[in-house]
Motif scaffolding. Sequence first.
Motif, PDB file in Angstrom:
ATOM      1  N   SER A  37       6.122  12.517  -3.324  1.00 45.63           N
ATOM      2  CA  SER A  37       4.757  12.505  -2.787  1.00 45.63           C
ATOM      3  C   SER A  37       4.492  11.239  -1.989  1.00 45.63           C
ATOM      4  O   SER A  37       3.812  11.267  -0.955  1.00 45.63           O
ATOM      5  N   GLU A  38       5.036  10.114  -2.434  1.00 45.81           N
ATOM      6  CA  GLU A  38       4.861   8.865  -1.693  1.00 45.81           C
ATOM      7  C   GLU A  38       5.701   8.857  -0.430  1.00 45.81           C
ATOM      8  O   GLU A  38       5.320   8.267   0.575  1.00 45.81           O
ATOM      9  N   SER A  39       6.832   9.519  -0.459  1.00 49.73           N
ATOM     10  CA  SER A  39       7.676   9.594   0.731  1.00 49.73           C
ATOM     11  C   SER A  39       6.987  10.392   1.822  1.00 49.73           C
ATOM     12  O   SER A  39       7.126  10.101   3.006  1.00 49.73           O
ATOM     13  N   VAL A  40       6.225  11.417   1.426  1.00 51.61           N
ATOM     14  CA  VAL A  40       5.475  12.208   2.404  1.00 51.61           C
ATOM     15  C   VAL A  40       4.453  11.325   3.099  1.00 51.61           C
ATOM     16  O   VAL A  40       4.299  11.345   4.313  1.00 51.61           O
ATOM     17  N   GLY A  41       3.740  10.510   2.298  1.00 57.48           N
ATOM     18  CA  GLY A  41       2.762   9.606   2.889  1.00 57.48           C
ATOM     19  C   GLY A  41       3.417   8.619   3.835  1.00 57.48           C
ATOM     20  O   GLY A  41       2.888   8.299   4.906  1.00 57.48           O
ATOM     21  N   GLN A  58       0.471   7.857   6.948  1.00 59.42           N
ATOM     22  CA  GLN A  58      -0.908   7.902   6.498  1.00 59.42           C
ATOM     23  C   GLN A  58      -0.967   7.591   5.013  1.00 59.42           C
ATOM     24  O   GLN A  58      -0.834   8.481   4.189  1.00 59.42           O
ATOM     25  N   PRO A  59      -1.121   6.321   4.637  1.00 59.90           N
ATOM     26  CA  PRO A  59      -1.186   5.974   3.225  1.00 59.90           C
ATOM     27  C   PRO A  59      -2.324   6.711   2.539  1.00 59.90           C
ATOM     28  O   PRO A  59      -3.439   6.785   3.046  1.00 59.90           O
ATOM     29  N   THR A  60      -2.029   7.272   1.389  1.00 58.09           N
ATOM     30  CA  THR A  60      -3.044   7.954   0.610  1.00 58.09           C
ATOM     31  C   THR A  60      -2.927   7.528  -0.832  1.00 58.09           C
ATOM     32  O   THR A  60      -1.832   7.376  -1.355  1.00 58.09           O
ATOM     33  N   GLU A  61      -4.061   7.347  -1.487  1.00 59.82           N
ATOM     34  CA  GLU A  61      -4.051   6.923  -2.887  1.00 59.82           C
ATOM     35  C   GLU A  61      -4.051   8.140  -3.778  1.00 59.82           C
ATOM     36  O   GLU A  61      -4.943   8.979  -3.690  1.00 59.82           O
ATOM     37  N   PRO A  62      -3.036   8.294  -4.656  1.00 60.82           N
ATOM     38  CA  PRO A  62      -3.046   9.432  -5.578  1.00 60.82           C
ATOM     39  C   PRO A  62      -4.256   9.349  -6.492  1.00 60.82           C
ATOM     40  O   PRO A  62      -4.650   8.273  -6.929  1.00 60.82           O
ATOM     41  N   ALA A 112      10.989   0.284  -2.654  1.00 59.77           N
ATOM     42  CA  ALA A 112      10.949  -0.242  -4.023  1.00 59.77           C
ATOM     43  C   ALA A 112      10.846   0.900  -5.033  1.00 59.77           C
ATOM     44  O   ALA A 112      11.475   0.864  -6.096  1.00 59.77           O
ATOM     45  N   LEU A 113      10.065   1.921  -4.707  1.00 62.16           N
ATOM     46  CA  LEU A 113       9.939   3.067  -5.612  1.00 62.16           C
ATOM     47  C   LEU A 113      11.272   3.809  -5.736  1.00 62.16           C
ATOM     48  O   LEU A 113      11.647   4.242  -6.824  1.00 62.16           O
ATOM     49  N   GLN A 114      11.972   3.954  -4.624  1.00 61.11           N
ATOM     50  CA  GLN A 114      13.261   4.631  -4.674  1.00 61.11           C
ATOM     51  C   GLN A 114      14.246   3.861  -5.544  1.00 61.11           C
ATOM     52  O   GLN A 114      15.012   4.446  -6.317  1.00 61.11           O
ATOM     53  N   GLN A 115      14.209   2.536  -5.444  1.00 65.18           N
ATOM     54  CA  GLN A 115      15.099   1.712  -6.275  1.00 65.18           C
ATOM     55  C   GLN A 115      14.749   1.867  -7.751  1.00 65.18           C
ATOM     56  O   GLN A 115      15.644   2.012  -8.600  1.00 65.18           O
ATOM     57  N   ALA A 116      13.456   1.853  -8.052  1.00 66.69           N
ATOM     58  CA  ALA A 116      13.030   1.997  -9.450  1.00 66.69           C
ATOM     59  C   ALA A 116      13.399   3.370  -9.995  1.00 66.69           C
ATOM     60  O   ALA A 116      13.824   3.494 -11.150  1.00 66.69           O
ATOM     61  N   ALA A 117      13.262   4.406  -9.172  1.00 65.30           N
ATOM     62  CA  ALA A 117      13.524   5.777  -9.622  1.00 65.30           C
ATOM     63  C   ALA A 117      14.982   6.007  -9.962  1.00 65.30           C
ATOM     64  O   ALA A 117      15.310   6.860 -10.798  1.00 65.30           O
ATOM     65  N   THR A 118      15.864   5.278  -9.330  1.00 69.74           N
ATOM     66  CA  THR A 118      17.297   5.445  -9.572  1.00 69.74           C
ATOM     67  C   THR A 118      17.866   4.373 -10.497  1.00 69.74           C
ATOM     68  O   THR A 118      19.070   4.354 -10.747  1.00 69.74           O
ATOM     69  N   SER A 119      16.997   3.487 -11.012  1.00 70.20           N
ATOM     70  CA  SER A 119      17.483   2.440 -11.916  1.00 70.20           C
ATOM     71  C   SER A 119      17.922   2.979 -13.280  1.00 70.20           C
ATOM     72  O   SER A 119      18.939   2.524 -13.816  1.00 70.20           O
ATOM     73  N   ALA A 179       0.828  -1.207   0.000  1.00 74.57           N
ATOM     74  CA  ALA A 179       0.000   0.000   0.000  1.00 74.57           C
ATOM     75  C   ALA A 179       0.860   1.253   0.000  1.00 74.57           C
ATOM     76  O   ALA A 179       2.002   1.249   0.466  1.00 74.57           O
ATOM     77  N   THR A 180       0.285   2.327  -0.520  1.00 75.79           N
ATOM     78  CA  THR A 180       0.956   3.617  -0.491  1.00 75.79           C
ATOM     79  C   THR A 180       1.267   4.008   0.946  1.00 75.79           C
ATOM     80  O   THR A 180       0.418   3.901   1.822  1.00 75.79           O
ATOM     81  N   GLY A 181       2.496   4.446   1.180  1.00 76.60           N
ATOM     82  CA  GLY A 181       2.893   4.870   2.517  1.00 76.60           C
ATOM     83  C   GLY A 181       3.634   3.815   3.309  1.00 76.60           C
ATOM     84  O   GLY A 181       4.182   4.120   4.377  1.00 76.60           O
ATOM     85  N   THR A 182       3.680   2.563   2.819  1.00 71.61           N
ATOM     86  CA  THR A 182       4.414   1.524   3.545  1.00 71.61           C
ATOM     87  C   THR A 182       5.900   1.619   3.230  1.00 71.61           C
ATOM     88  O   THR A 182       6.291   2.028   2.132  1.00 71.61           O
ATOM     89  N   PRO A 183       6.772   1.238   4.169  1.00 61.98           N
ATOM     90  CA  PRO A 183       8.212   1.316   3.914  1.00 61.98           C
ATOM     91  C   PRO A 183       8.662   0.429   2.769  1.00 61.98           C
ATOM     92  O   PRO A 183       9.590   0.758   2.045  1.00 61.98           O
ATOM     93  N   GLU A 184       7.988  -0.726   2.579  1.00 59.91           N
ATOM     94  CA  GLU A 184       8.369  -1.630   1.497  1.00 59.91           C
ATOM     95  C   GLU A 184       8.143  -0.980   0.126  1.00 59.91           C
ATOM     96  O   GLU A 184       8.982  -1.068  -0.762  1.00 59.91           O
TER      97      GLU A 184
END
Length: 249
Positions: A151-155, A160-164, A93-100, A84-89
Amino acid sequence: MARARSPEYPAIGLKEAVERAKLVYEKDYQNRLPKKVVAEHMGYKSLSGASLPVLSALAKYGLLEGRGDETRVSDLAVAIIAHATGTPERAAALQQAATSPELFAELDQRFSDGKASDQAIRSYLLTSKFIPGAADAAIRSYRDTKMFVDSESVGYGEGQPTEPTIMTPASETKTQHIRLPHVPADDQFGAPQARRQEVITLDEGDVVLSFPANLTPESFEDLKAHLDLFVKKMQRRASASSKDEEAAH
């Protein structure tokens, strides 16, 4: 005269890439598929000038792996989709994808994680063998990716997970806009583009579409794929809303 080519870069931002990967996963999970089938799952009719750059972008983010008939949704993509949005996992994973993508990692290092003006980044890309149009497209994808991860890092930080969302709820406004990426309102190096609007009137309010007056066949196919994705999202939301109303009664 040979056509000028630019270094490789993702043609779309990470947010859209995740949405495309999710479409493939929902239809075929992590089964190995021909690229043509992957493109069809994402809403394209075939492998074309519209679908191939998107397939390439997903591979650059690490969301697709393999080639040809061995292409499949990666474990990294599943880690993003499943959490879910806002979870550390998901955040990791998003950070890894963003820097790939090599280009994005290079820009992060050179410009302190993207903290520089678009003009500064553009100048750097032009001196790195990018043609102007490709430089502008690369900057858009880079900025979209940074904004999505931030934006996901803020959540995640707030717990507080939030769905964009793409549309503003009708209860807040009667005008709802569909944002279509990669269609600049003005040509930064020429005259403003001619634009048109279509207004669709619904009981809950108006849906307003703004688009360039002249589209190439390739851009039309890309637009159609975006709208197909949007319609599927709205269909899921409408179904969920209907179920909630039935449960309330």
